[in-house]
Design an enzyme around this catalytic site. Sequence first.
Site, PDB file in Angstrom:
ATOM      1  N   GLU B  62     -28.782 -11.299  90.323  1.00 10.73           N
ATOM      2  CA  GLU B  62     -27.680 -11.952  91.034  1.00 10.73           C
ATOM      3  C   GLU B  62     -26.409 -11.118  91.006  1.00 10.73           C
ATOM      4  O   GLU B  62     -25.675 -11.041  92.006  1.00 10.73           O
ATOM      5  CB  GLU B  62     -27.431 -13.342  90.439  1.00 10.73           C
ATOM      6  CG  GLU B  62     -28.588 -14.322  90.652  1.00 10.73           C
ATOM      7  CD  GLU B  62     -29.722 -14.129  89.655  1.00 10.73           C
ATOM      8  OE1 GLU B  62     -29.550 -13.366  88.673  1.00 10.73           O
ATOM      9  OE2 GLU B  62     -30.797 -14.727  89.860  1.00 10.73           O
ATOM     10  N   HIS B 131     -31.152 -25.985  87.415  1.00  3.40           N
ATOM     11  CA  HIS B 131     -31.443 -26.186  88.836  1.00  3.40           C
ATOM     12  C   HIS B 131     -30.631 -27.351  89.416  1.00  3.40           C
ATOM     13  O   HIS B 131     -30.929 -27.809  90.509  1.00  3.40           O
ATOM     14  CB  HIS B 131     -32.927 -26.475  89.051  1.00  3.40           C
ATOM     15  CG  HIS B 131     -33.822 -25.275  88.868  1.00  3.40           C
ATOM     16  ND1 HIS B 131     -33.887 -24.585  87.702  1.00  3.40           N
ATOM     17  CD2 HIS B 131     -34.694 -24.682  89.707  1.00  3.40           C
ATOM     18  CE1 HIS B 131     -34.775 -23.594  87.823  1.00  3.40           C
ATOM     19  NE2 HIS B 131     -35.271 -23.632  89.034  1.00  3.40           N
TER      20      HIS B 131
END
Lengths: 367, 326
Positions: B62, B131
Amino acid sequence: MSTTRPAFTPQFMREDGDAAPWTVLRPDGQLEEGARPTLDDAQLREACELMLFSRAFDEKGFSLQRQGRFGTFSPVRGQEASVVGAAVALDPQRDWVVPQYRELPALLRQGLPLEQFMLTFLGDPRGGLAPEGVNVLPIQIGLAAQLPQAVGLAWGLARQGRDAVVLVFCGDGASSEGDFHEACNLAGTLGAPVVFLLQNNGWAISTPRSRQSAAVTLAARAPGYGIPGSLVDGNDLLAVHEVVSDAVGRARAGDGPSLVETLTYRLGDHNTADDARRYQPADELESWAPRDPIARVLAHLRSRDLWDDEHDAAVRARIGRRIDEAVRTVEGVEPPGVDHLFAHVGEELSPRLARQRADLIASVETR
Amino acid sequence: MTTETLTMGKALNLGLRRAMDDDPKVVLMGEDIGRLGGVFRVTDGLQKDFGEARVVDTPLAEAGIVGTAVGLALRGYRPVCEIQFDGFVFPAVNQIVTQVAKISARSQGRMRMPVVIRIPFGGGIGAVEHHSESPEAYFAHTPGLKVVSVSNPVDAYWGIQQAIAAPDPVVFLEPKRRYWEKAEVDLDAIPEPLFRSRVVRRGDDVTVLAYGPMVATALQAAAAAAEEGRSLEVVDLRTLSPLDLDPVVDSVRRTGRCVVVHEAQVSHGLGAEIAARLTEQCFHSLEAPVLRAGGYDVPYPPARNEEEYLPDLDRVLDAVDRAMGF
């Protein structure tokens, strides 16, 4: 007289990919010429049973998930030799396993009850609690975050004079994260007794290994950190065990960390929410079927009369009973309740949290 | 007029497609966004139609994705980064907070950062850890970033195009549990501006502010309150930084009461900033303190505790009751 200086060429080139993975058992279950198993007969049978257990649980988990009785989880399918071969190189009494999330049999070998693992993937907070004396960290969903932690754990154990080793798992995908590089580098500088077990299963969800890194092998990064690296056939239980045992032995002797890349293959979906048929080429998948890690060990054991139909049936029945028992147990577990939301945010419940907890209890009661 | 019934996921997909058609400098990058079309299929089919050079499956990195986007932006590209899940943005926070947000100021405005960082955020889908996070306050607290959150397919379709066209970096928050909710989208409409809030239900008693996944919850609460004779005005904030509070101030001056709803933990959240500003601007109109209904100050819990954590219709109505009780 003039001397000609040679033109500059880079000193360190992309390695040529000649490195062949270490193998012991051939796909047909026969030993490589001159190879000797590093597991004795009883250990080999036990390891095989653990691999079968893992496969059976994957199947059960998938079916339960489809019935809405289990959460999203990532099967080990195809990687059993890689996980089990590494795990059985440890002494669970003193060594540690730091998992990612696809290493169930390694956790079981360390002594984690199957129920605990199942609770995690049922979304139950109590799944995060390993029983006292079971040397494992909780499942890690944040990829690569576990790696520097494992280095610190190993460093801490070494500082305390323990002859313990930490085995930490990650995948080819996680090895692209910055945390991977920081962990390997730190481990090298600290000489931490840690073994990085990089399971290269070919896929990070839909991203193939070829797009993950331009490096020909991931193990070849090791010299860049000043640590030994090895490439091993990840579908070969005995090869993985031998290579990881060697790394564990060096770590225990104070010779520092190692990076082991196991070449394996994810046989199907990344997890129960995935559909690998969208991206995993069918012919590639098929090409790995003859290299199934469990079939290979079974063929070997049968060829040495260490496994027969009767034993096979008994083992599978035992596994089925144990899994059914765990399913019954976790399905009987009461919902965690409001307390679990607040209980362990910190050592003490702050006044504000105590008030929020009271509000929630009151609102649950009035509904 | 071309009107289609779209899910939010599909609306985003069409919005991205249109942005890519309109501007060849738009490049999508992220994990699994190509062949797979993203884990939520928001980029489904785009690599097939625009090629691997414009819809890039990146390594799992990322910080690298966002950092690379900075470099591309310096060459005039308009990178759209997909962060697969909210909890995975944190490795990229260094690049976002110390770099993306500051490059304009650092270069005295010479280097623009037209980077969009798309993040599916929030809970409610029974997922595993990392999540279901609501990280908006971290970004809203960072000068130099714009932060928007869409609540419906219409805003999703237009908002993603507007964010891509914006000259400054935008953190674009997509409420993942609303990806499958449908609405009619007029593909030829003149869209509302991106950085504006909007009154989505008129009412007189209490002003309820929400954004992203909580707009639907606030509207449900308003419907339930109406049955009890209470009239809630609901505002979809849409933009979290900069905040557009003008319609809110007008509303609160009428109702005298305000409840801010967000899924994120209440403490140090967006609600605190909004309450402070409304206190400054509406002090003499307020009949009650600005109240907050949100997540508890705990880590987002495992799925079995999710319902207890998430603000729902009842928690919003409880806050409304308290506001009315002053």
